[in-house]
Design a protein around this motif. Structure first.
Motif, PDB file in Angstrom:
ATOM      1  N   LEU A  47       0.820  -1.203   0.045  1.00  0.00           N
ATOM      2  CA  LEU A  47       0.208  -0.007  -0.032  1.00  0.00           C
ATOM      3  C   LEU A  47       0.872   1.317  -0.042  1.00  0.00           C
ATOM      4  N   SER A  48       2.063   1.232   0.376  1.00  0.00           N
ATOM      5  CA  SER A  48       2.796   2.279   0.631  1.00  0.00           C
ATOM      6  C   SER A  48       2.259   3.574   1.323  1.00  0.00           C
ATOM      7  N   LYS A  49       1.526   3.308   2.281  1.00  0.00           N
ATOM      8  CA  LYS A  49       0.876   4.274   2.908  1.00  0.00           C
ATOM      9  C   LYS A  49       1.629   4.304   4.364  1.00  0.00           C
ATOM     10  N   PRO A  50       1.442   5.624   5.135  1.00  0.00           N
ATOM     11  CA  PRO A  50       1.848   5.579   6.480  1.00  0.00           C
ATOM     12  C   PRO A  50       1.245   4.277   7.314  1.00  0.00           C
ATOM     13  N   THR A  51       2.139   3.704   8.172  1.00  0.00           N
ATOM     14  CA  THR A  51       1.679   2.222   8.691  1.00  0.00           C
ATOM     15  C   THR A  51       2.343   2.361  10.181  1.00  0.00           C
ATOM     16  N   TYR A  52       1.264   2.180  11.149  1.00  0.00           N
ATOM     17  CA  TYR A  52       1.631   2.198  12.341  1.00  0.00           C
ATOM     18  C   TYR A  52       1.448   0.959  13.245  1.00  0.00           C
ATOM     19  N   PHE A  53       2.083   0.355  14.181  1.00  0.00           N
ATOM     20  CA  PHE A  53       1.695  -1.011  14.567  1.00  0.00           C
ATOM     21  C   PHE A  53       2.268  -0.983  16.156  1.00  0.00           C
ATOM     22  N   ILE A  54       1.382  -1.866  17.093  1.00  0.00           N
ATOM     23  CA  ILE A  54       1.647  -2.256  18.231  1.00  0.00           C
ATOM     24  C   ILE A  54       1.745  -3.895  18.249  1.00  0.00           C
ATOM     25  N   PHE A  55       2.415  -4.278  19.244  1.00  0.00           N
ATOM     26  CA  PHE A  55       2.374  -5.503  19.405  1.00  0.00           C
ATOM     27  C   PHE A  55       0.771  -6.290  20.452  1.00  0.00           C
ATOM     28  N   GLY A  56       0.535  -7.419  20.145  1.00  0.00           N
ATOM     29  CA  GLY A  56      -0.375  -8.014  21.175  1.00  0.00           C
ATOM     30  C   GLY A  56       0.057  -8.654  22.282  1.00  0.00           C
ATOM     31  N   ASN A  57      -0.181  -9.875  22.497  1.00  0.00           N
ATOM     32  CA  ASN A  57       0.207 -10.513  23.676  1.00  0.00           C
ATOM     33  C   ASN A  57       0.641 -12.034  23.194  1.00  0.00           C
ATOM     34  N   HIS A  58       0.453 -12.271  21.877  1.00  0.00           N
ATOM     35  CA  HIS A  58       0.905 -13.665  21.550  1.00  0.00           C
ATOM     36  C   HIS A  58       1.947 -13.635  20.283  1.00  0.00           C
ATOM     37  N   ASP A  59       1.839 -13.076  19.317  1.00  0.00           N
ATOM     38  CA  ASP A  59       2.977 -13.239  18.106  1.00  0.00           C
ATOM     39  C   ASP A  59       3.978 -12.044  18.637  1.00  0.00           C
ATOM     40  N   LEU A  60       4.940 -12.323  19.307  1.00  0.00           N
ATOM     41  CA  LEU A  60       6.041 -11.764  20.118  1.00  0.00           C
ATOM     42  C   LEU A  60       7.284 -11.860  19.544  1.00  0.00           C
ATOM     43  N   SER A  61       7.445 -12.625  18.420  1.00  0.00           N
ATOM     44  CA  SER A  61       9.017 -13.047  17.917  1.00  0.00           C
ATOM     45  C   SER A  61       9.851 -11.923  17.864  1.00  0.00           C
ATOM     46  N   ALA A  88       7.145   0.153   9.007  1.00  0.00           N
ATOM     47  CA  ALA A  88       5.912   0.686   9.718  1.00  0.00           C
ATOM     48  C   ALA A  88       6.614   1.256  11.179  1.00  0.00           C
ATOM     49  N   ASP A  89       5.947   2.552  11.812  1.00  0.00           N
ATOM     50  CA  ASP A  89       6.150   3.084  12.907  1.00  0.00           C
ATOM     51  C   ASP A  89       5.826   2.331  14.264  1.00  0.00           C
ATOM     52  N   TYR A  90       6.756   2.153  14.955  1.00  0.00           N
ATOM     53  CA  TYR A  90       6.140   1.268  16.238  1.00  0.00           C
ATOM     54  C   TYR A  90       5.542   2.520  17.160  1.00  0.00           C
ATOM     55  N   ALA A  91       4.212   2.239  17.609  1.00  0.00           N
ATOM     56  CA  ALA A  91       3.345   3.338  18.049  1.00  0.00           C
ATOM     57  C   ALA A  91       3.108   3.060  19.629  1.00  0.00           C
ATOM     58  N   SER A  92       4.036   2.336  20.317  1.00  0.00           N
ATOM     59  CA  SER A  92       3.552   1.894  21.788  1.00  0.00           C
ATOM     60  C   SER A  92       4.313   2.882  22.653  1.00  0.00           C
ATOM     61  N   ASN A  93       3.669   3.364  23.460  1.00  0.00           N
ATOM     62  CA  ASN A  93       4.222   4.182  24.819  1.00  0.00           C
ATOM     63  C   ASN A  93       4.789   5.500  24.293  1.00  0.00           C
ATOM     64  N   PRO A 112      -2.559  18.470  12.523  1.00  0.00           N
ATOM     65  CA  PRO A 112      -2.139  17.166  12.492  1.00  0.00           C
ATOM     66  C   PRO A 112      -2.614  15.965  13.157  1.00  0.00           C
ATOM     67  N   LEU A 113      -2.774  14.831  12.693  1.00  0.00           N
ATOM     68  CA  LEU A 113      -3.160  13.676  13.319  1.00  0.00           C
ATOM     69  C   LEU A 113      -2.204  13.212  14.313  1.00  0.00           C
ATOM     70  N   LEU A 114      -2.731  12.941  15.545  1.00  0.00           N
ATOM     71  CA  LEU A 114      -1.743  12.439  16.575  1.00  0.00           C
ATOM     72  C   LEU A 114      -2.217  11.015  17.192  1.00  0.00           C
ATOM     73  N   ILE A 115      -1.029  10.287  16.939  1.00  0.00           N
ATOM     74  CA  ILE A 115      -1.247   8.632  17.067  1.00  0.00           C
ATOM     75  C   ILE A 115      -0.610   8.305  18.360  1.00  0.00           C
ATOM     76  N   ALA A 116      -1.328   7.585  19.298  1.00  0.00           N
ATOM     77  CA  ALA A 116      -0.808   7.116  20.383  1.00  0.00           C
ATOM     78  C   ALA A 116      -1.163   5.510  20.708  1.00  0.00           C
ATOM     79  N   GLY A 117      -0.574   4.820  21.335  1.00  0.00           N
ATOM     80  CA  GLY A 117      -0.712   3.398  21.428  1.00  0.00           C
ATOM     81  C   GLY A 117       0.037   2.734  22.596  1.00  0.00           C
ATOM     82  N   ILE A 118      -0.378   1.614  23.018  1.00  0.00           N
ATOM     83  CA  ILE A 118      -0.002   0.913  24.184  1.00  0.00           C
ATOM     84  C   ILE A 118       0.281  -0.808  23.515  1.00  0.00           C
TER      85      ILE A 118
END
Length: 153
Positions: A47-61, A88-93, A112-118
């Motif tokens: 997609l070549s779009k701004p992408t942000y991610f956080i981890f869940g609690n299972h797929d933590l490799s 992708a940008d890691y958006a946690s903490n 501007p769009l503000l993104i925050a995650g945990i």
């Protein structure tokens, strides 16, 4: 604005050769939960779009490359070798101010769009990326200064 939000499982509508035709008009992608980084890579590359991610609690490799150390910093990732960089940008903490996406208020002011995650979940078996309620609260409280500073600006 249009967002594509994915979490917890691979969707065959996204993980396909026609993803660009289906979702090429989105402005940003949010990946949350138990997704493999290969899936996140596919989304970023397709997609070549701004992408942000956080981890869940299972797929933590790859969580160990992103989690904060006892000193509060995130370990260096060797971007030159591309060993753990996924585009992708890691958006946690933390809060991220997107420089390309803006909300327009009725008065015409652009914000501007503000993104925050945990990352993670409440603790249920002392696994990685599991936190007590107090630990989770501390993570959220630690983001307050940057959120307030953003509000002041």
């Amino acid at each position: 604005m249009k967002f594509l939000c994915v979490s917890d499982q691979i969707d065959p509508l996204i993980y396909s050769s026609s993803v660009k035709e289906r979702y090429g008009d989105v402005d940003a992608v949010f990946c949350a939960g138990d997704l493999s980084m290969e899936y996140v890579d596919f989304i970023v590359d397709s997609l070549s779009k701004p992408t942000y991610f956080i981890f869940g609690n299972h797929d933590l490799s790859e969580y160990k490359y992103y989690k904060k150390t006892a000193f509060g910093d995130i370990p260096e990732v060797n971007y030159d070798k591309g060993s753990h960089f996924h585009g992708a940008d890691y958006a946690s903490n933390r809060t991220i101010k997107n420089k390309f996406l803006y909300f327009t208020a009725p008065n015409g002011k652009r914000t501007p769009l503000l993104i925050a995650g945990i990352t993670g979940t409440l603790r249920y078996n002392k696994g990685q990326a599991q936190f007590t309620e107090a630990q989770m609260k501390r993570q959220l409280i630690a983001m307050i200064p940057s959120l307030l500073w953003n509000k002041i600006r």
